[in-house]
Scaffold this motif. Structure first.
Motif, PDB file in Angstrom:
ATOM      1  N   ASN A   1      36.845 -13.019  -7.683  1.00 28.93           N
ATOM      2  CA  ASN A   1      37.200 -11.717  -8.256  1.00 28.93           C
ATOM      3  C   ASN A   1      38.677 -11.650  -8.622  1.00 28.93           C
ATOM      4  O   ASN A   1      39.053 -11.067  -9.635  1.00 28.93           O
TER       5      ASN A   1
ATOM      6  N   ASN B  95      36.761  -4.333 -15.407  1.00 30.87           N
ATOM      7  CA  ASN B  95      35.489  -4.190 -14.709  1.00 30.87           C
ATOM      8  C   ASN B  95      34.347  -4.456 -15.682  1.00 30.87           C
ATOM      9  O   ASN B  95      34.205  -3.755 -16.680  1.00 30.87           O
ATOM     10  N   GLN B  96      33.562  -5.477 -15.400  1.00 24.68           N
ATOM     11  CA  GLN B  96      32.367  -5.749 -16.182  1.00 24.68           C
ATOM     12  C   GLN B  96      31.195  -5.668 -15.222  1.00 24.68           C
ATOM     13  O   GLN B  96      30.818  -6.650 -14.584  1.00 24.68           O
ATOM     14  N   THR B  97      30.657  -4.473 -15.081  1.00 27.88           N
ATOM     15  CA  THR B  97      29.633  -4.237 -14.071  1.00 27.88           C
ATOM     16  C   THR B  97      28.387  -3.640 -14.709  1.00 27.88           C
ATOM     17  O   THR B  97      28.413  -3.126 -15.818  1.00 27.88           O
TER      18      THR B  97
ATOM     19  N   THR C 277      39.159 -13.857 -11.838  1.00 26.50           N
ATOM     20  CA  THR C 277      38.575 -13.299 -13.063  1.00 26.50           C
ATOM     21  C   THR C 277      39.032 -11.875 -13.343  1.00 26.50           C
ATOM     22  O   THR C 277      38.629 -11.290 -14.348  1.00 26.50           O
TER      23      THR C 277
ATOM     24  N   SER D 235      38.085  -9.296 -11.837  1.00 25.25           N
ATOM     25  CA  SER D 235      36.880  -8.472 -11.765  1.00 25.25           C
ATOM     26  C   SER D 235      36.752  -7.909 -10.355  1.00 25.25           C
ATOM     27  O   SER D 235      37.323  -8.448  -9.406  1.00 25.25           O
ATOM     28  N   GLN D 236      36.007  -6.823 -10.232  1.00 25.38           N
ATOM     29  CA  GLN D 236      35.782  -6.225  -8.918  1.00 25.38           C
ATOM     30  C   GLN D 236      34.305  -6.183  -8.539  1.00 25.38           C
ATOM     31  O   GLN D 236      33.958  -5.673  -7.484  1.00 25.38           O
ATOM     32  N   SER D 237      33.455  -6.688  -9.374  1.00 24.66           N
ATOM     33  CA  SER D 237      32.019  -6.489  -9.192  1.00 24.66           C
ATOM     34  C   SER D 237      31.406  -7.514  -8.247  1.00 24.66           C
ATOM     35  O   SER D 237      31.863  -8.650  -8.123  1.00 24.66           O
TER      36      SER D 237
END
Length: 317
Positions: free
Chosen positions: A87, A8-10, A90, A92-94
């Motif tokens: 998402n 996670n990069q948020t 990557t 990711s979830q953001s």
């Protein structure tokens, strides 16, 4: 042993789309599956649009609305699936604050337009079967364009109002949405401020985009059934019914998936059940629609064969 965490990069202003699966090793397979379905959806609906616009024989009200339904389906799917694919790829979830509300707006617009177009198409079949002598007048090109414009206005205004109202809501620190898209009901559960107006707006939009179109569709098909069963010839009854079969199949699939979630008791609701239903009416049904409207449809088969420069129909042998 707990489930492995995903990267996670948020930022503090981001929302988290938890997606379909929390297991990283499943993301590659899910990415391939949903990318394939998305490409089939876009290609199928594009072929429907090209076939209808290129063949003068299909320049009729029924196919005019079908072409617009294909455009709507392609846009409805594109409002959520590309972000989900990014998402997954990557890990990711953001999704950004502005990106979430932009996605919500387009989902409301094209989801509402899908419902209204299905209702208009049911009315078109009602006029064609029950009032054939007045069909050219009741479904003139000018009136068809007017009905389409009204559908766009009826979806854009409430969708924009609802989205703007949501931007005034204060959200808590926990911003995880248990879906692969920005669901309005899930967003309201994350709110730390008064959301009574927003909930009232959801009910209003539900009545406008779901209940009213469904009621019009049911009334149209009640009248159509009454007229069809009044035809003495079995061949005539089958011919009349066959002009509605594709549309009726799409209606049953679309509203069946919605009712499977939203008309069940609240105690049976779960994020997993709602996500599965969302996949059905946001991904699978828009992918199947071109096949449903082409299969056993002689006019569409001929138009598609002309499009490909072939003398043989595609689905009919």
């Amino acid at each position: 042993m707990g489930k492995p965490s995903r990267v996670n990069q948020t930022t503090l202003s981001d929302f988290l789309l938890l997606g379909i699966s929390e297991w990283p090793e499943e993301q590659t397979l899910l990415f391939i599956i949903f990318l394939g379905m998305y490409l089939v959806t876009m290609m199928g609906n594009l072929l429907i649009i090209l076939a209808i616009t290129s063949d003068p024989h299909l320049h009729t009200p029924m196919y005019f609305f079908l072409a617009n339904l294909s455009i709507t389906d392609a846009c409805f799917t594109s409002a959520s699936i590309p972000k989900m694919l990014v998402n997954m790829h990557t890990q990711s979830q953001s999704i950004s604050y502005s990106g979430c509300f932009a996605q919500l707006y387009f989902l409301l617009v094209f989801g509402g337009l899908d419902n209204l177009l299905l209702a208009v198409m049911a009315y078109d079949r009602y006029v064609a079967i029950c009032q054939p002598l007045h069909y050219s007048t009741a479904m003139s090109p000018q009136l068809c364009a007017l009905m389409l414009s009204i559908c766009w206005a009826l979806t854009n205004c409430p969708a924009l109002t609802h989205t703007l109202l949501l931007t005034r809501v204060a959200f808590c620190a926990h911003k995880a949405i248990p879906h692969f898209y920005c669901d309005p009901s899930a967003l309201l559960k994350l709110a730390c401020s008064d959301t009574r107006i927003n909930k009232l707006m959801i009910i209003t939009m539900g009545l406008m985009f779901l209940t009213a179109p469904l009621l019009l569709i049911v009334l149209s098909y009640v009248r159509i059934s009454w007229a069809v069963f009044g035809i003495s010839s079995p061949g005539g009854r089958w011919k009349a019914f066959s002009t509605c079969s594709s549309h009726l199949t799409v209606v049953l699939l679309f509203y069946g998936s919605l009712m499977g979630v939203y008309l069940l008791p609240p105690s049976t609701h779960s994020a997993e059940r709602e996500s599965k239903a969302a996949i059905l009416y946001m991904v699978i049904i828009p992918m199947l629609n071109p096949f449903i409207y082409s299969l056993r449809n002689k006019d569409m088969n001929e138009a598609l064969s002309k499009l490909f420069g072939s003398g043989k129909t595609i689905f009919l042998s």
